[in-house]
Write a protein that holds these residues in place. Structure first.
Motif, PDB file in Angstrom:
ATOM      1  N   TYR A 149      31.083 -95.768 -30.311  1.00 41.09           N
ATOM      2  CA  TYR A 149      31.821 -94.201 -30.878  1.00 41.09           C
ATOM      3  C   TYR A 149      30.517 -93.294 -30.247  1.00 41.09           C
ATOM      4  O   TYR A 149      30.758 -92.014 -29.862  1.00 41.09           O
ATOM      5  CB  TYR A 149      30.901 -94.483 -32.235  1.00 41.09           C
ATOM      6  N   MET A 150      29.320 -92.853 -30.241  1.00 45.13           N
ATOM      7  CA  MET A 150      29.163 -92.374 -29.269  1.00 45.13           C
ATOM      8  C   MET A 150      29.672 -91.872 -27.831  1.00 45.13           C
ATOM      9  O   MET A 150      29.406 -90.747 -27.730  1.00 45.13           O
ATOM     10  CB  MET A 150      26.715 -92.484 -29.413  1.00 45.13           C
ATOM     11  N   GLU A 151      29.298 -92.626 -26.847  1.00 46.01           N
ATOM     12  CA  GLU A 151      29.765 -92.699 -25.512  1.00 46.01           C
ATOM     13  C   GLU A 151      31.316 -91.932 -26.014  1.00 46.01           C
ATOM     14  O   GLU A 151      31.565 -91.765 -24.782  1.00 46.01           O
ATOM     15  CB  GLU A 151      30.394 -94.097 -25.260  1.00 46.01           C
ATOM     16  N   THR A 152      32.647 -92.420 -26.439  1.00 47.60           N
ATOM     17  CA  THR A 152      33.274 -91.500 -26.799  1.00 47.60           C
ATOM     18  C   THR A 152      33.167 -90.124 -27.357  1.00 47.60           C
ATOM     19  O   THR A 152      33.901 -89.468 -26.823  1.00 47.60           O
ATOM     20  CB  THR A 152      34.633 -92.153 -28.217  1.00 47.60           C
ATOM     21  N   LEU A 153      32.405 -90.014 -28.090  1.00 47.38           N
ATOM     22  CA  LEU A 153      31.543 -88.480 -28.367  1.00 47.38           C
ATOM     23  C   LEU A 153      31.078 -88.150 -27.381  1.00 47.38           C
ATOM     24  O   LEU A 153      31.683 -86.655 -26.960  1.00 47.38           O
ATOM     25  CB  LEU A 153      31.150 -88.625 -29.545  1.00 47.38           C
ATOM     26  N   LYS A 154      30.898 -88.158 -26.509  1.00 44.39           N
ATOM     27  CA  LYS A 154      30.310 -87.905 -24.848  1.00 44.39           C
ATOM     28  C   LYS A 154      31.157 -87.617 -24.087  1.00 44.39           C
ATOM     29  O   LYS A 154      31.695 -86.287 -23.880  1.00 44.39           O
ATOM     30  CB  LYS A 154      28.847 -88.657 -24.039  1.00 44.39           C
ATOM     31  N   TYR A 155      31.652 -88.638 -23.853  1.00 47.35           N
ATOM     32  CA  TYR A 155      33.033 -88.059 -23.281  1.00 47.35           C
ATOM     33  C   TYR A 155      34.764 -87.315 -23.769  1.00 47.35           C
ATOM     34  O   TYR A 155      34.919 -86.094 -22.694  1.00 47.35           O
ATOM     35  CB  TYR A 155      33.969 -89.738 -23.177  1.00 47.35           C
ATOM     36  N   SER A 156      34.136 -86.839 -24.757  1.00 48.80           N
ATOM     37  CA  SER A 156      35.299 -86.350 -25.027  1.00 48.80           C
ATOM     38  C   SER A 156      35.127 -85.227 -25.611  1.00 48.80           C
ATOM     39  O   SER A 156      35.681 -83.867 -24.471  1.00 48.80           O
ATOM     40  CB  SER A 156      35.419 -86.357 -26.807  1.00 48.80           C
ATOM     41  N   GLN A 157      33.364 -84.465 -25.386  1.00 46.56           N
ATOM     42  CA  GLN A 157      33.110 -83.471 -25.197  1.00 46.56           C
ATOM     43  C   GLN A 157      32.728 -83.271 -23.242  1.00 46.56           C
ATOM     44  O   GLN A 157      32.976 -82.379 -22.954  1.00 46.56           O
ATOM     45  CB  GLN A 157      31.253 -83.637 -25.668  1.00 46.56           C
TER      46      GLN A 157
END
Length: 506
Positions: free
Chosen positions: A252-260
């Motif tokens: 989930y954190m990886e997705t947040l960073k990707y989206s950011q």
């Protein structure tokens, strides 16, 4: 003195008689209610009822298809349409006030107010009745289980494919820039960059972006990207029965960073946090972006783009890996799109319930399915020589038919070959998603705290996720929000799901 005593005795005697009569009448009333609830019903009798339903289009349908459905099912339907954009507020308000219809479309199965209302006994348990109907009896056991709460089925499940998630990408833009359809998250990021920086529409202006998105973590790009990263769907459960919420995982954190990163560089529309679905679709149709999340919307996107985009080519994409060659896609409701539920306050007898269930069963008949999908043959659609289904008049179909398509009790009973190759490919990819769909283990489970506070607590994570994507919150801040979620009731939800899971395995 004796007279007073006599009067008292007379009054006492009268009260005794009245009490006996009231008990007798109550018993008769109960027996009458029993007789009424167990009376036989005529499945062909005229049915007049109200339906609280969700509207996924800008305007309610005309009377054209409604009259056809009524004629086939021998019914008179009064619709109370609730716009999709405001369904959460409107439905929860209706549940709280008790101002309901004879049949209610409930699609927000994870909403705490909905689950609390279902568990409270507000709606009929229909589980024991389904096998009495030709179409309803074919609903698979796993779908019934997924639609139940603690083993009780509070409505007829909307049957859907396991996973419909995927992307729609501008194929003509890929061709113009010499790019291939992405198969990994890195390749997808490069496409988003190129669609933003390399003038994919060739107009010489810096007026396009990669992802067009909307203010909804679940149905925006985020949930789909998250599943591509391998994030659990809602919850992760290990072999010991320990539950972990999806937002407390590394993926989930990886997705947040990707989206950011997408957002920071302008590859994700800057106004996504305040954009509604209809506006998102319009932005894509107007050529402002080249990646849209929602594979099943591909036909609608093309329709909206008519007259606005020359040479438009679209491609549906369902398989994006994190680089390991494995595919994951989140499943919405484990093949259940919600319930058609029947409030006991409106549907007072078993006979009334059975007649309404017959109506729902009739909706799954192919004739009605075609009315709600295509309309009237020769007027709204035609079947080509190769068996393909084709809309004749798009504007007429949108006005008469489209609003009914999301109200079909089953989307999986029949498969139509779409004359539009883009839509037909999207349909094939939706079916292919069944192979790697990731289910939410809590769908058939129940948590009292989630029912009471789940929606409120979810806002903590939603707000923190949006802030992280927009650069207003760092990783420590997001983890603090997760801890706040746990302290505010999330830890109890976790424990209750673990307990319910253990019970389900006994």
């Amino acid at each position: 003195m004796k007279k007073g005593i006599a009067m008292k005795k007379g009054v006492s005697g009268l009260l005794a008689v009245l009490m006996v009569m009231s008990v007798f009448l109550a018993a008769c009333g109960d027996k009458g209610a029993e007789d009424q609830s167990s009376q036989t019903y005529d499945p062909k009798s005229k049915l007049e009822f109200t339906w609280l339903n969700v509207l996924h289009t800008a305007s309610p349908p005309t009377e054209t298809i409604k009259s056809k459905i009524e004629e086939y099912t021998n019914s008179k339907i009064t619709f109370n349409w609730v716009p999709d954009a405001s369904k959460e507020e409107r439905i929860t308000t209706a549940l709280a006030s008790g101002e309901l219809a004879d049949m209610v479309t409930l699609t927000m199965m994870t909403n705490s107010s909905v689950r609390s209302s279902l568990k409270s006994g507000l709606f009929w348990d229909v589980g024991k009745y389904l096998d009495d109907y030709e179409n309803l009896k074919k609903i698979p056991p796993e779908v019934r289980e997924a639609a139940s709460i603690e083993g009780v089925l509070y409505g007829v499940p909307f049957q859907k494919n396991l996973a419909r998630a995927g992307l729609v990408i501008r194929q003509d833009w890929l061709d113009r820039l010499g790019l291939k359809v992405p198969t990994t998250l890195d390749e997808l990021y490069e496409v988003a960059r190129a669609f933003t920086e390399d003038d994919p529409d060739g107009n010489g202006k810096n007026d396009t972006t990669g992802f067009v998105d909307r203010s909804d973590l679940r149905y925006s790009s985020f949930k789909t990207l998250s599943s591509y990263f391998g994030t659990p769907n809602g919850w992760k459960v290990d072999e010991s029965g320990k539950f972990t919420p999806e937002f407390d995982t590394p993926q989930y954190m990886e997705t947040l960073k990707y989206s950011q990163k997408l957002y920071k560089n302008g590859y994700l529309s800057k106004d996504f946090a305040v954009t509604a679905k209809t506006d998102q679709q319009q932005q894509f149709a107007q050529g402002k972006a080249g990646i849209y999340t929602g594979m099943i919307d591909i036909s609608n996107l093309r329709t909206l783009s008519q007259g606005l985009q020359k040479g438009l080519k679209l491609v549906p994409v369902n398989k994006i890996s994190n680089g390991d060659g494995k595919y994951h896609v989140w499943s919405e409701g484990s093949g259940v799109g919600g319930l058609l539920a029947f409030p006991k306050s409106e549907v007072k007898t078993e006979a009334e319930l059975k007649r309404l269930l017959q109506f729902v069963d009739d909706l799954i008949d192919k004739d009605v399915y075609m009315y709600m999908t295509g309309g009237i043959e020769g007027t709204h659609y035609k079947i080509e020589k190769d068996g393909a289904f084709k809309i004749i008049d798009t504007d007429l179909w949108q006005a008469d038919v489209q609003p009914f398509s999301s109200s079909r009790p089953s989307e999986v009973t029949y498969n139509l070959k779409d004359a539009n190759p883009e839509k037909e490919l999207a349909n094939e990819l939706v079916r292919e998603n069944n192979k790697f769909a990731v289910l939410d283990p809590t769908v058939p489970l129940d948590s009292v705290t989630a029912n009471e506070q789940g929606t409120e607590l979810e806002k903590i994570i939603t707000d923190a996720s949006f802030k992280f994507i927009m650069g207003e919150l760092d990783e420590a801040g997001f983890k603090a929000a997760v801890e706040n979620w746990k302290k505010s009731g999330g830890a109890r939800i976790t424990a209750e799901y673990e307990e319910a899971y253990k019970k389900s395995k006994k």
